[in-house]
Design a protein around this motif. Structure first.
Motif, short mmCIF file in Angstrom:
data_model
loop_
_atom_site.label_atom_id
_atom_site.label_comp_id
_atom_site.label_asym_id
_atom_site.label_seq_id
_atom_site.Cartn_x
_atom_site.Cartn_y
_atom_site.Cartn_z
N HIS A 1 0.84 -1.20 0.00
CA HIS A 1 0.00 0.00 0.00
C HIS A 1 0.88 1.26 0.00
O HIS A 1 0.58 2.23 -0.70
CB HIS A 1 -0.95 0.01 1.20
CG HIS A 1 -2.16 -0.83 0.99
ND1 HIS A 1 -3.28 -0.38 0.33
CD2 HIS A 1 -2.44 -2.12 1.32
CE1 HIS A 1 -4.19 -1.32 0.27
NE2 HIS A 1 -3.69 -2.40 0.88
N THR B 1 -8.50 5.21 -1.34
CA THR B 1 -9.93 5.18 -1.01
C THR B 1 -10.70 4.31 -2.00
O THR B 1 -11.54 3.51 -1.61
CB THR B 1 -10.50 6.62 -1.00
OG1 THR B 1 -9.79 7.39 -0.04
CG2 THR B 1 -11.98 6.61 -0.65
N LYS C 1 -9.48 1.86 -3.82
CA LYS C 1 -9.08 0.46 -3.58
C LYS C 1 -9.80 -0.13 -2.37
O LYS C 1 -10.31 -1.26 -2.43
CB LYS C 1 -7.56 0.39 -3.38
CG LYS C 1 -7.03 -0.92 -2.83
CD LYS C 1 -6.96 -2.02 -3.86
CE LYS C 1 -6.18 -3.22 -3.40
NZ LYS C 1 -6.82 -4.04 -2.41
N GLU C 2 -9.83 0.61 -1.30
CA GLU C 2 -10.48 0.09 -0.09
C GLU C 2 -11.99 -0.01 -0.25
O GLU C 2 -12.62 -0.91 0.30
CB GLU C 2 -10.12 0.96 1.12
CG GLU C 2 -8.68 0.82 1.55
CD GLU C 2 -8.28 -0.63 1.79
OE1 GLU C 2 -8.98 -1.36 2.51
OE2 GLU C 2 -7.24 -1.04 1.23
N THR C 3 -12.58 0.89 -1.01
CA THR C 3 -14.02 0.81 -1.27
C THR C 3 -14.34 -0.43 -2.09
O THR C 3 -15.32 -1.14 -1.81
CB THR C 3 -14.50 2.09 -2.01
OG1 THR C 3 -14.22 3.22 -1.19
CG2 THR C 3 -15.99 2.03 -2.30
N ASP D 1 -12.50 -3.15 -2.17
CA ASP D 1 -12.27 -4.28 -1.25
C ASP D 1 -13.46 -4.50 -0.32
O ASP D 1 -13.83 -5.63 -0.03
CB ASP D 1 -11.03 -4.06 -0.40
CG ASP D 1 -9.74 -4.26 -1.17
OD1 ASP D 1 -9.80 -4.70 -2.34
OD2 ASP D 1 -8.67 -3.96 -0.61
N SER D 2 -14.06 -3.42 0.15
CA SER D 2 -15.15 -3.53 1.12
C SER D 2 -16.40 -4.18 0.52
O SER D 2 -17.28 -4.63 1.26
CB SER D 2 -15.50 -2.16 1.69
OG SER D 2 -16.14 -1.36 0.72
N ASN E 1 -14.51 -9.16 3.40
CA ASN E 1 -13.50 -8.11 3.32
C ASN E 1 -14.13 -6.83 3.83
O ASN E 1 -15.35 -6.71 3.89
CB ASN E 1 -13.01 -7.95 1.88
CG ASN E 1 -11.57 -7.46 1.82
OD1 ASN E 1 -11.05 -6.91 2.78
ND2 ASN E 1 -10.94 -7.65 0.68
N PHE F 1 -13.41 -2.28 4.51
CA PHE F 1 -12.61 -1.07 4.30
C PHE F 1 -11.62 -1.00 5.45
O PHE F 1 -11.99 -0.94 6.61
CB PHE F 1 -13.53 0.16 4.32
CG PHE F 1 -12.85 1.42 3.90
CD1 PHE F 1 -13.04 1.92 2.62
CD2 PHE F 1 -12.03 2.13 4.77
CE1 PHE F 1 -12.43 3.10 2.22
CE2 PHE F 1 -11.42 3.30 4.38
CZ PHE F 1 -11.61 3.79 3.11
N ASP F 2 -10.33 -1.03 5.12
CA ASP F 2 -9.30 -1.04 6.15
C ASP F 2 -8.63 0.33 6.23
O ASP F 2 -7.85 0.69 5.35
CB ASP F 2 -8.26 -2.12 5.85
CG ASP F 2 -7.26 -2.32 6.97
OD1 ASP F 2 -7.25 -1.52 7.93
OD2 ASP F 2 -6.48 -3.28 6.89
N ASP G 1 -4.84 0.32 5.84
CA ASP G 1 -4.35 0.24 4.47
C ASP G 1 -4.39 1.61 3.81
O ASP G 1 -3.45 2.02 3.12
CB ASP G 1 -5.18 -0.75 3.64
CG ASP G 1 -4.87 -2.19 3.96
OD1 ASP G 1 -3.88 -2.45 4.67
OD2 ASP G 1 -5.62 -3.07 3.49
N LEU G 2 -5.48 2.34 4.03
CA LEU G 2 -5.60 3.69 3.48
C LEU G 2 -4.52 4.59 4.07
O LEU G 2 -3.91 5.39 3.35
CB LEU G 2 -6.98 4.28 3.75
CG LEU G 2 -7.21 5.70 3.26
CD1 LEU G 2 -6.96 5.83 1.76
CD2 LEU G 2 -8.63 6.15 3.60
#
Length: 111
Positions: free
Chosen positions: A28, A66, A68-70, A72-73, A78, A80-81, A84-85
């Motif tokens: 990340h 953001t 990427k995490e969206t 992933d969520s 999985n 939103f981490d 990681d953000l």
């Protein structure tokens, strides 16, 4: 561009060398650095303004993290981490600020 590559390689070696940080967070961080270097370079080439370029680089890293995490969520099991953000953002800040520090304006002497 050579300076940009050198800076990125330094950041890469420092982040990979730190074995205490999870590999996922290192990736990340690197992704944030790549996004940031692209954003900084693009905006600086268009505006020749270091401040705008710095904020654009950091902003692009945050946006990429953001998104990427969206994505992933929305996958099963999985989420939103925010860590990681944060790693992506830190990579973006590190690269944009470093480029800004080493990006000196060339002075042209007129005789």
């Amino acid at each position: 561009m050579k300076k940009l590559c050198a800076i990125f390689l330094i950041v890469l070696s420092v982040s990979v060398a730190n074995a205490q940080i999870e590999q996922d967070k290192q990736l990340h961080f690197l992704a944030g650095g790549l996004a940031s270097s692209y954003g900084y370079t693009y905006i600086y080439d268009k505006t020749k303004n270091k401040t705008k370029a710095t904020f654009a680089g950091i902003g692009l890293a945050i946006l990429a993290g953001t998104i990427k995490e969206t994505i992933d969520s929305r996958q099963p099991r999985n989420k939103f981490d925010p860590k990681d953000l944060a790693a992506t953002t830190l990579g973006g800040i590190t690269v944009s600020v470093t480029i800004n520090l080493f990006n000196r304006k060339k002075h042209v002497e007129i005789n």
